[in-house]
Design a protein around this motif. Structure first.
Motif, PDB file in Angstrom:
ATOM      1  N   GLN A  26     -10.873  -4.800  25.209  1.00 53.12           N
ATOM      2  CA  GLN A  26     -11.479  -3.469  24.796  1.00 53.12           C
ATOM      3  C   GLN A  26     -10.985  -2.439  24.969  1.00 53.12           C
ATOM      4  N   GLN A  27      -9.389  -1.651  25.691  1.00 54.87           N
ATOM      5  CA  GLN A  27      -8.983  -0.690  24.865  1.00 54.87           C
ATOM      6  C   GLN A  27      -8.364  -0.720  24.033  1.00 54.87           C
ATOM      7  N   GLU A  28      -7.562  -1.899  23.224  1.00 58.19           N
ATOM      8  CA  GLU A  28      -7.096  -2.098  21.972  1.00 58.19           C
ATOM      9  C   GLU A  28      -7.935  -1.825  21.624  1.00 58.19           C
ATOM     10  N   LEU A  29      -9.806  -2.323  21.222  1.00 64.11           N
ATOM     11  CA  LEU A  29     -10.253  -2.022  20.029  1.00 64.11           C
ATOM     12  C   LEU A  29     -10.838  -0.091  20.430  1.00 64.11           C
ATOM     13  N   VAL A  30     -10.951  -0.081  21.265  1.00 59.61           N
ATOM     14  CA  VAL A  30     -10.450   1.792  21.272  1.00 59.61           C
ATOM     15  C   VAL A  30      -9.722   2.373  20.868  1.00 59.61           C
ATOM     16  N   ASP A  31      -8.824   2.131  21.458  1.00 57.41           N
ATOM     17  CA  ASP A  31      -7.838   2.672  21.039  1.00 57.41           C
ATOM     18  C   ASP A  31      -7.432   2.240  19.104  1.00 57.41           C
ATOM     19  N   ALA A  32      -7.605   1.055  18.480  1.00 56.57           N
ATOM     20  CA  ALA A  32      -8.074   1.133  17.036  1.00 56.57           C
ATOM     21  C   ALA A  32      -8.728   1.664  16.514  1.00 56.57           C
ATOM     22  N   LEU A  33      -9.718   2.147  17.431  1.00 55.66           N
ATOM     23  CA  LEU A  33     -10.905   3.072  16.096  1.00 55.66           C
ATOM     24  C   LEU A  33     -10.475   4.452  16.190  1.00 55.66           C
ATOM     25  N   GLY A  38      -7.071   2.259  11.387  1.00 55.22           N
ATOM     26  CA  GLY A  38      -5.951   1.310  13.133  1.00 55.22           C
ATOM     27  C   GLY A  38      -6.937   0.047  12.273  1.00 55.22           C
ATOM     28  N   MET A  39      -6.130  -1.372  13.244  1.00 56.76           N
ATOM     29  CA  MET A  39      -6.058  -2.385  13.106  1.00 56.76           C
ATOM     30  C   MET A  39      -6.065  -2.803  14.308  1.00 56.76           C
ATOM     31  N   LEU A  40      -6.519  -3.235  14.877  1.00 57.95           N
ATOM     32  CA  LEU A  40      -7.092  -4.533  15.966  1.00 57.95           C
ATOM     33  C   LEU A  40      -6.404  -5.873  15.740  1.00 57.95           C
ATOM     34  N   VAL A  41      -5.254  -5.893  16.454  1.00 61.83           N
ATOM     35  CA  VAL A  41      -4.662  -7.057  17.170  1.00 61.83           C
ATOM     36  C   VAL A  41      -4.632  -7.811  18.012  1.00 61.83           C
ATOM     37  N   LEU A  42      -4.976  -9.100  18.532  1.00 64.57           N
ATOM     38  CA  LEU A  42      -5.433  -9.795  19.446  1.00 64.57           C
ATOM     39  C   LEU A  42      -4.503 -11.289  19.280  1.00 64.57           C
ATOM     40  N   LYS A  43      -3.411 -11.218  20.217  1.00 63.66           N
ATOM     41  CA  LYS A  43      -2.457 -12.601  20.036  1.00 63.66           C
ATOM     42  C   LYS A  43      -3.436 -13.306  21.223  1.00 63.66           C
ATOM     43  N   LEU A  60     -17.856  -7.157  19.491  1.00 62.20           N
ATOM     44  CA  LEU A  60     -16.399  -7.720  19.791  1.00 62.20           C
ATOM     45  C   LEU A  60     -17.080  -8.312  21.949  1.00 62.20           C
ATOM     46  N   GLU A  61     -17.148  -9.490  22.117  1.00 63.45           N
ATOM     47  CA  GLU A  61     -17.422 -10.186  22.959  1.00 63.45           C
ATOM     48  C   GLU A  61     -16.856 -10.798  23.274  1.00 63.45           C
ATOM     49  N   ILE A  62     -16.749 -11.029  24.804  1.00 60.68           N
ATOM     50  CA  ILE A  62     -15.537 -11.265  25.931  1.00 60.68           C
ATOM     51  C   ILE A  62     -16.386 -11.445  27.156  1.00 60.68           C
ATOM     52  N   SER A  63     -15.443 -12.710  27.188  1.00 60.20           N
ATOM     53  CA  SER A  63     -16.291 -13.949  28.064  1.00 60.20           C
ATOM     54  C   SER A  63     -15.250 -14.387  29.351  1.00 60.20           C
ATOM     55  N   ASP A  64     -15.430 -14.592  30.186  1.00 56.78           N
ATOM     56  CA  ASP A  64     -14.537 -15.426  31.008  1.00 56.78           C
ATOM     57  C   ASP A  64     -14.615 -17.015  30.067  1.00 56.78           C
TER      58      ASP A  64
END
Length: 75
Positions: A26-33, A38-43, A60-64
């Protein structure tokens, strides 16, 4: 974590399996926005990367990760 990313004007969502926490993602998206262009980069867990322009992220949907059950046992 399993992350699903909906991209504006794209019919198909992106799915990423990652070991990062929901708060980190979530913080990655906030920082990118927050940054211009900004680019959202997920590894992912396999070493790959998904790069999406942050301005085009629809959701952005995040689930366990839920372990898949195998066999015929009763619950």
């Amino acid at each position: 974590m399993q992350v699903r990313i909906g991209v504006q004007l794209v019919a198909r969502e992106l799915t990423v399996e990652t070991s990062r926490s929901a708060d980190e993602i979530q913080q990655e998206l906030v920082d990118a926005l927050a940054s211009e262009n900004g680019m959202l980069v997920l590894k992912d867990d396999r070493g790959g990367r998904v790069v999406v322009p942050a301005a085009h992220v629809g959701y952005l949907e995040i689930s366990d990760d839920e372990g898949r059950q195998v066999g015929f046992g009763t619950l």
